[in-house]
Design a protein around this motif. Structure first.
Motif, PDB file in Angstrom:
ATOM      1  N   VAL A   1       2.811   6.097  12.317  1.00 26.11           N
ATOM      2  CA  VAL A   1       2.024   6.940  11.409  1.00 26.11           C
ATOM      3  C   VAL A   1       2.909   8.012  10.793  1.00 26.11           C
ATOM      4  O   VAL A   1       2.863   8.267   9.582  1.00 26.11           O
ATOM      5  N   ASP A   2       3.732   8.634  11.624  1.00 28.19           N
ATOM      6  CA  ASP A   2       4.635   9.673  11.132  1.00 28.19           C
ATOM      7  C   ASP A   2       5.629   9.103  10.125  1.00 28.19           C
ATOM      8  O   ASP A   2       5.979   9.765   9.131  1.00 28.19           O
ATOM      9  N   LYS A   3       6.076   7.886  10.372  1.00 26.38           N
ATOM     10  CA  LYS A   3       7.020   7.244   9.463  1.00 26.38           C
ATOM     11  C   LYS A   3       6.376   6.966   8.107  1.00 26.38           C
ATOM     12  O   LYS A   3       6.999   7.149   7.065  1.00 26.38           O
ATOM     13  N   VAL A   4       5.115   6.537   8.126  1.00 27.83           N
ATOM     14  CA  VAL A   4       4.385   6.300   6.884  1.00 27.83           C
ATOM     15  C   VAL A   4       4.262   7.604   6.096  1.00 27.83           C
ATOM     16  O   VAL A   4       4.512   7.638   4.878  1.00 27.83           O
ATOM     17  N   LEU A   5       3.895   8.678   6.767  1.00 30.03           N
ATOM     18  CA  LEU A   5       3.740   9.968   6.096  1.00 30.03           C
ATOM     19  C   LEU A   5       5.060  10.462   5.513  1.00 30.03           C
ATOM     20  O   LEU A   5       5.115  10.929   4.364  1.00 30.03           O
ATOM     21  N   LYS A   6       6.123  10.355   6.279  1.00 29.11           N
ATOM     22  CA  LYS A   6       7.426  10.798   5.809  1.00 29.11           C
ATOM     23  C   LYS A   6       7.887   9.985   4.596  1.00 29.11           C
ATOM     24  O   LYS A   6       8.382  10.538   3.610  1.00 29.11           O
ATOM     25  N   THR A   7       7.689   8.671   4.675  1.00 29.01           N
ATOM     26  CA  THR A   7       8.093   7.796   3.574  1.00 29.01           C
ATOM     27  C   THR A   7       7.246   8.047   2.340  1.00 29.01           C
ATOM     28  O   THR A   7       7.748   8.022   1.205  1.00 29.01           O
ATOM     29  N   ALA A   8       5.949   8.299   2.524  1.00 26.06           N
ATOM     30  CA  ALA A   8       5.048   8.571   1.403  1.00 26.06           C
ATOM     31  C   ALA A   8       5.482   9.828   0.649  1.00 26.06           C
ATOM     32  O   ALA A   8       5.527   9.842  -0.587  1.00 26.06           O
ATOM     33  N   LYS A   9       5.812  10.869   1.390  1.00 25.75           N
ATOM     34  CA  LYS A   9       6.264  12.106   0.748  1.00 25.75           C
ATOM     35  C   LYS A   9       7.578  11.890   0.007  1.00 25.75           C
ATOM     36  O   LYS A   9       7.777  12.409  -1.101  1.00 25.75           O
TER      37      LYS A   9
ATOM     38  N   ARG B   1       6.713  13.946 -13.737  1.00 30.09           N
ATOM     39  CA  ARG B   1       5.268  14.101 -13.507  1.00 30.09           C
ATOM     40  C   ARG B   1       4.921  13.408 -12.194  1.00 30.09           C
ATOM     41  O   ARG B   1       5.667  12.560 -11.707  1.00 30.09           O
ATOM     42  N   GLU B   2       3.785  13.790 -11.637  1.00 34.34           N
ATOM     43  CA  GLU B   2       3.404  13.253 -10.336  1.00 34.34           C
ATOM     44  C   GLU B   2       2.743  11.890 -10.447  1.00 34.34           C
ATOM     45  O   GLU B   2       2.072  11.593 -11.443  1.00 34.34           O
ATOM     46  N   PRO B   3       2.923  11.040  -9.440  1.00 36.74           N
ATOM     47  CA  PRO B   3       2.097   9.830  -9.364  1.00 36.74           C
ATOM     48  C   PRO B   3       0.630  10.243  -9.299  1.00 36.74           C
ATOM     49  O   PRO B   3       0.292  11.284  -8.732  1.00 36.74           O
ATOM     50  N   ALA B   4      -0.226   9.458  -9.890  1.00 35.55           N
ATOM     51  CA  ALA B   4      -1.660   9.762  -9.869  1.00 35.55           C
ATOM     52  C   ALA B   4      -2.244   9.224  -8.576  1.00 35.55           C
ATOM     53  O   ALA B   4      -2.755   8.112  -8.514  1.00 35.55           O
ATOM     54  N   PHE B   5      -2.167  10.026  -7.536  1.00 34.39           N
ATOM     55  CA  PHE B   5      -2.518   9.565  -6.197  1.00 34.39           C
ATOM     56  C   PHE B   5      -3.246  10.659  -5.429  1.00 34.39           C
ATOM     57  O   PHE B   5      -2.855  11.824  -5.456  1.00 34.39           O
ATOM     58  N   SER B   6      -4.288  10.261  -4.718  1.00 32.97           N
ATOM     59  CA  SER B   6      -5.093  11.211  -3.946  1.00 32.97           C
ATOM     60  C   SER B   6      -4.397  11.670  -2.676  1.00 32.97           C
ATOM     61  O   SER B   6      -4.734  12.720  -2.124  1.00 32.97           O
ATOM     62  N   GLY B   7      -3.454  10.870  -2.163  1.00 35.15           N
ATOM     63  CA  GLY B   7      -2.781  11.195  -0.917  1.00 35.15           C
ATOM     64  C   GLY B   7      -3.331  10.451   0.289  1.00 35.15           C
ATOM     65  O   GLY B   7      -2.818  10.599   1.400  1.00 35.15           O
ATOM     66  N   ALA B   8      -4.376   9.635   0.097  1.00 32.80           N
ATOM     67  CA  ALA B   8      -5.037   8.953   1.214  1.00 32.80           C
ATOM     68  C   ALA B   8      -4.403   7.597   1.517  1.00 32.80           C
ATOM     69  O   ALA B   8      -4.333   6.721   0.654  1.00 32.80           O
ATOM     70  N   PHE B   9      -3.958   7.438   2.770  1.00 33.43           N
ATOM     71  CA  PHE B   9      -3.466   6.166   3.264  1.00 33.43           C
ATOM     72  C   PHE B   9      -4.415   5.624   4.318  1.00 33.43           C
ATOM     73  O   PHE B   9      -5.113   6.379   4.999  1.00 33.43           O
ATOM     74  N   GLU B  10      -4.411   4.313   4.440  1.00 34.93           N
ATOM     75  CA  GLU B  10      -5.219   3.657   5.470  1.00 34.93           C
ATOM     76  C   GLU B  10      -4.378   2.575   6.137  1.00 34.93           C
ATOM     77  O   GLU B  10      -3.738   1.774   5.455  1.00 34.93           O
ATOM     78  N   LEU B  11      -4.348   2.567   7.447  1.00 36.50           N
ATOM     79  CA  LEU B  11      -3.661   1.526   8.205  1.00 36.50           C
ATOM     80  C   LEU B  11      -4.707   0.575   8.763  1.00 36.50           C
ATOM     81  O   LEU B  11      -5.600   0.991   9.502  1.00 36.50           O
TER      82      LEU B  11
ATOM     83  N   VAL C   1      -3.553   9.916   6.836  1.00 37.65           N
ATOM     84  CA  VAL C   1      -3.536   8.523   7.280  1.00 37.65           C
ATOM     85  C   VAL C   1      -4.762   8.251   8.130  1.00 37.65           C
ATOM     86  O   VAL C   1      -4.969   8.890   9.168  1.00 37.65           O
ATOM     87  N   ASN C   2      -5.588   7.316   7.680  1.00 36.67           N
ATOM     88  CA  ASN C   2      -6.739   6.862   8.451  1.00 36.67           C
ATOM     89  C   ASN C   2      -6.278   5.657   9.271  1.00 36.67           C
ATOM     90  O   ASN C   2      -6.161   4.551   8.761  1.00 36.67           O
ATOM     91  N   ASN C   3      -6.011   5.883  10.527  1.00 39.51           N
ATOM     92  CA  ASN C   3      -5.412   4.875  11.404  1.00 39.51           C
ATOM     93  C   ASN C   3      -6.498   4.010  12.043  1.00 39.51           C
ATOM     94  O   ASN C   3      -6.963   4.272  13.145  1.00 39.51           O
ATOM     95  N   LEU C   4      -6.879   2.944  11.335  1.00 42.15           N
ATOM     96  CA  LEU C   4      -7.968   2.091  11.798  1.00 42.15           C
ATOM     97  C   LEU C   4      -7.523   1.041  12.807  1.00 42.15           C
ATOM     98  O   LEU C   4      -8.361   0.352  13.385  1.00 42.15           O
ATOM     99  N   CYS C   5      -6.227   0.905  12.998  1.00 35.92           N
ATOM    100  CA  CYS C   5      -5.737  -0.141  13.909  1.00 35.92           C
ATOM    101  C   CYS C   5      -4.982   0.439  15.092  1.00 35.92           C
ATOM    102  O   CYS C   5      -4.271  -0.286  15.797  1.00 35.92           O
ATOM    103  N   ASN C   6      -5.148   1.732  15.310  1.00 37.05           N
ATOM    104  CA  ASN C   6      -4.508   2.398  16.449  1.00 37.05           C
ATOM    105  C   ASN C   6      -3.000   2.159  16.486  1.00 37.05           C
ATOM    106  O   ASN C   6      -2.424   1.859  17.547  1.00 37.05           O
ATOM    107  N   ALA C   7      -2.367   2.283  15.345  1.00 38.84           N
ATOM    108  CA  ALA C   7      -0.916   2.145  15.273  1.00 38.84           C
ATOM    109  C   ALA C   7      -0.263   3.297  16.031  1.00 38.84           C
ATOM    110  O   ALA C   7      -0.824   4.387  16.134  1.00 38.84           O
ATOM    111  N   PRO C   8       0.920   3.076  16.580  1.00 47.39           N
ATOM    112  CA  PRO C   8       1.621   4.144  17.305  1.00 47.39           C
ATOM    113  C   PRO C   8       1.841   5.366  16.428  1.00 47.39           C
ATOM    114  O   PRO C   8       2.022   5.253  15.216  1.00 47.39           O
ATOM    115  N   GLN C   9       1.850   6.540  17.042  1.00 46.69           N
ATOM    116  CA  GLN C   9       1.995   7.777  16.289  1.00 46.69           C
ATOM    117  C   GLN C   9       3.318   7.838  15.539  1.00 46.69           C
ATOM    118  O   GLN C   9       3.386   8.371  14.424  1.00 46.69           O
ATOM    119  N   ASP C  10       4.373   7.273  16.131  1.00 51.06           N
ATOM    120  CA  ASP C  10       5.658   7.313  15.429  1.00 51.06           C
ATOM    121  C   ASP C  10       5.625   6.482  14.151  1.00 51.06           C
ATOM    122  O   ASP C  10       6.305   6.793  13.169  1.00 51.06           O
TER     123      ASP C  10
END
Length: 218
Positions: A48-56, A68-78, A37-46
C-alpha cells in the motif's frame, strides 16, 4: 520486465472501458490531491505504501512535464474484482465539457507497480485534455503507455511488443476492436514524445492525428 502474467492495461471507454458521465465531472484539481487507498484485498501495508509513493511520484512527474496537474481525485482501490487479464483500470467521469479520473483501481498484487501506476496516471493526464466526445481507440492506450516509457526512461514489455511482434507491418486500424496490440504502438509514441515533446501526447490523446497515423502506416 513483464508485469507477471497480467496484461497491464487501463480501460477508459467501451468494452471493458468505463466512461461514466455526470454533472460532478470537473477539470484537474488545483494542487496535488490527497491520495487514498481503499485496500479491498488486504494487501500488505508495504505494498500500500509503495502504491502511494509511486502515485505521488507519477502525479508530480506529469505535473512538471505538462505544467498542469493530472485530472485525478487521488482515490486508489486495490482489488482482485477486475476483468480477467486486467491489472489496472482508470474510471473517467465527465460533465458537459470536461472530464477527470474519479478512481484508479489496481489488482493485488502487481509485480511492476511503477509501470502500472504511471500508465494509469497517464490516463488521468489524458483526462485533463479530453472532452466527453473523445473517441476511445488504439491511440489512447498507446500514447498512455508511450508516456509511461518516456517518464520512466525504461522499456516496458508492452513497449517491447512493438518489436517482437513486428507491429510496423500492421496498421493499427487493421486490428479491429480492442486488443493488447494497441499498447505495442507505444514504441513509436514514446519516440514522438522524445523527439517533439509532450505536446505530441496531447495531440494523440485528442485524436488529432488519428486520420494520418504518421509513420505507423509507412
Amino acid at each position: 520486465m513483464k508485469r507477471g502474467s497480467l496484461v497491464v492495461l487501463a480501460i477508459l471507454v467501451a468494452l471493458a472501458v468505463l466512461f461514466a458521465y455526470g454533472e460532478e465531472g470537473k477539470r484537474a484539481v488545483l494542487g496535488a490531491p490527497t491520495f487514498t487507498v481503499n485496500n479491498l484485498c488486504n494487501a500488505p501495508q508495504d505494498y500500500v505504501d509503495k502504491v502511494l509513493k509511486t502515485a505521488k511520484n507519477a502525479y508530480n512527474n506529469y505535473t512538471k512535464l505538462f505544467g498542469r496537474e493530472p485530472a485525478f481525485s487521488g482515490a486508489f482501490e486495490l482489488t482482485n474484482n477486475m476483468p480477467s487479464g486486467i491489472a489496472g483500470q482508470t474510471y473517467i467521469q465527465c460533465s458537459l465539457n470536461s472530464c477527470y479520473a474519479s478512481k484508479i483501481a489496481l489488482r493485488c498484487v502487481l509485480s511492476d507497480v511503477e509501470a502500472t501506476v504511471f500508465h494509469e496516471m497517464a490516463h488521468a493526464m489524458q483526462a485533463a485534455y479530453i472532452t466527453p466526445s473523445t473517441y476511445y481507440d488504439w491511440y489512447i492506450e498507446s500514447s498512455a503507455e508511450g508516456l509511461t516509457v518516456y517518464a520512466l526512461r525504461r522499456p516496458t514489455w508492452l513497449y517491447q511488443g512493438y518489436y517482437f511482434s513486428k507491429m510496423w507491418q500492421t496498421p493499427p486500424q487493421e486490428l479491429g476492436g480492442y486488443s493488447v496490440k494497441w499498447y505495442y504502438y507505444s514504441a513509436p509514441m514514446a519516440w514522438l514524445i522524445w523527439r517533439y515533446g509532450p505536446g505530441e501526447f496531447v495531440q494523440w490523446t485528442r485524436g488529432n492525428y488519428s486520420s494520418y497515423l504518421l509513420f505507423l502506416l509507412s
